[in-house]
Design an enzyme around this catalytic site. Sequence first.
Site, mmCIF file in Angstrom:
data_model
loop_
_atom_site.group_PDB
_atom_site.id
_atom_site.type_symbol
_atom_site.label_atom_id
_atom_site.label_comp_id
_atom_site.label_asym_id
_atom_site.label_seq_id
_atom_site.Cartn_x
_atom_site.Cartn_y
_atom_site.Cartn_z
ATOM 1 N N GLU A 90 4.304 -8.070 -11.702
ATOM 2 C CA GLU A 90 5.125 -7.962 -12.906
ATOM 3 C C GLU A 90 4.635 -9.004 -13.909
ATOM 4 O O GLU A 90 5.119 -10.132 -13.936
ATOM 5 C CB GLU A 90 6.619 -8.164 -12.605
ATOM 6 N N GLU A 131 11.798 -8.072 -4.906
ATOM 7 C CA GLU A 131 12.126 -9.490 -5.109
ATOM 8 C C GLU A 131 13.259 -9.930 -4.187
ATOM 9 O O GLU A 131 14.186 -10.638 -4.602
ATOM 10 C CB GLU A 131 12.477 -9.750 -6.574
#
Length: 677
Positions: A281, A198
């Site tokens: 995710e 991320e």
Amino acid sequence: MAKLQILFEFRTTVSIFFFLLSVFSSLSCSTSHQLHNDTTRKFEIADDMFWKDGKPFRIIGGDLHYFRVLPEYWEDRLLRAKALGLNAIQTYVPWNLHEPRQGQLVFEGIADVVAFLQLCKKLDFVVMLRAGPYICGEWDLGGFPAWLLSIEPALRLRSSDPAFLDLVEKWWGILLPKVAPLLYSNGGPIIMVQIENEFGSYGDDKPYLHHLVKLARSHLGEDLTLYTTDGGSRETLQKGTIRGNTVYSAVDFTTGDDPWPIFELQKEFNAPGKSPPLSAEFYTGWLTHWGENIARTDAKSTAAALGKILEKNGSAVLYMAHGGTNFGFYNGANTGDGESDYKPDLTSYDYDAPISEFGDVDNAKFKALRRVIGQFSAVSLPPLPRNNKMTGYGNFRLQRSAFLFDMLDKIDHADVLESNDPVSMEVFGEMFGLVLYASEFIQEGKKNILSIPKVHDRAQVFVSCPSKDKRPKYAGTIERWSNQAISLPNLNCISPIKLLILVENMGRLNYGLYMFDRKGILSSVYLNGKPIHKWNMVSVPFQKIPEIQKINPVFQNAQSDYKKISSHKKPIINLDSFLEEPAFYVGSFDAGEVHDSFISFTGWGKGIAFVNGFNIGRFWPSMGPQCNLYVPAPILHHGKNVVVILELESPNPDLALSSVDHPNYTCGSRSSKVHQL
């Protein structure tokens, strides 16, 4: 004539044969993914789909972190993931677990990542390996080893800083050759390796990302699928992805968001035909900080959100499939509006996942997700497994064995650092636990105000008059998140007053702009606005995973004192006299059959607990919401099991603990601690 006819027919047959052969060869080229040789192990991306061994493959995976589960339970938890319907396991690799001190490498026990990956292969899982070097994951410093914070000049983490990249190269030069034999093309389970994590939510440093890609390729080859994961917004994808055909870009987003517009956006950041829709995710729950309500998400709506991805042939990885436990001192922390808005994570990393912290699958979320996955699974699901047996071994009494400050007096003078001003834990050479700062001051009048502008994370202040006080007197606590100055008690002391400040590292930040999170006292200490100089500092590290066999002298003395205490019929310490001073308490309980259990700390203050020498984590029931700490069966013995706790505040008046068969998240000042997200 007959011979000519036979020859003509033969030639015609041969011509037809070669014509058909050329046709099938052409078909083979255009449909190569369907006609791969069965002996070829290959994972690839084409036609906006994943392909495994020449056949379309949908990823229905889940995060399950080997470092949050005891190795004895790896197979148990993986089999439960299999029963959920998962075909892929995603796991981080935390650098700090494997190199807790520079040059000290650990790949045994709970850190044996190779054994975990081999077990995944044995159970027919493919693996998505998140190699870092940054992982986030609600893990101390996002997986970076804390010794990085001791280097001067200060490193710029998660950047193209040459000094930082040099250390990453050394780390990956150790890690990646270990996992290379386990790539799918080499007969192992690893189908993809993630670069960073991320990054688009943190920075914009393309040279850094490109350097990581080049480094990964140098160890893992050109054919392996590398991937990034970023939030499903244009801004984060622009910053965190690597355009072109080099790295596959996956996305994550809030559970319940419409996934398909985000998957369409994902395509813009992948090469044409190289963008299979994947939520890397898919959040099955959420994290919880101390002092918050326990996070809970609705099972039905979570399952429905997963169904929206799978019904159109999308792929998803459940974060988490099984959360596990932040054993030892490895929990992470977050911040809110600023660096001082500090929020440490619980010891439990249950995450409200379908497989609970202790392996429970007899719950609504597991069953709801399993029903949805079963509708889209290419194979029939295994039978629903039974829950592991939980046992409560009852109440047991503890004895106070020693005060912490008395134990520290026994430490060799060579282990004491002298400095004119306080220094951080990392500069001192310690990464976890606590640090004691000691100095002296002359009392000026009746009112003395002590302040510490920057303390990470929680400082308990004690004073004593050596000429007349037997014990240090508690003066107050200065916390990072409130940072209120305290008024010192008037001791009427004619000699210099001894000042003791015990600072606890409650977990380093794992996310955001303030990740360079050194611990201890990071500023001067002021008395009535004037700095105090001349400090002695000593670390209180305690044992921590994976060094579970190395018991330091402080802990060892406390545990050995239990033999002396337990031989007395009556307590050797006056139970009516409880000083608010950190102390060790020791007791034991007997186990007949050994099963998983929990220890309830209701009524205690704040501290650290060890069972048979294993650090099961922090307790803080006065803050909540977690009341009970998980005690996995593999750390218990048949017969006597010794419990040692360091209580930093005030103990339970009865000096009693209880071994119970269930978790409890109802502690704290508020009556209701359940929060629906």
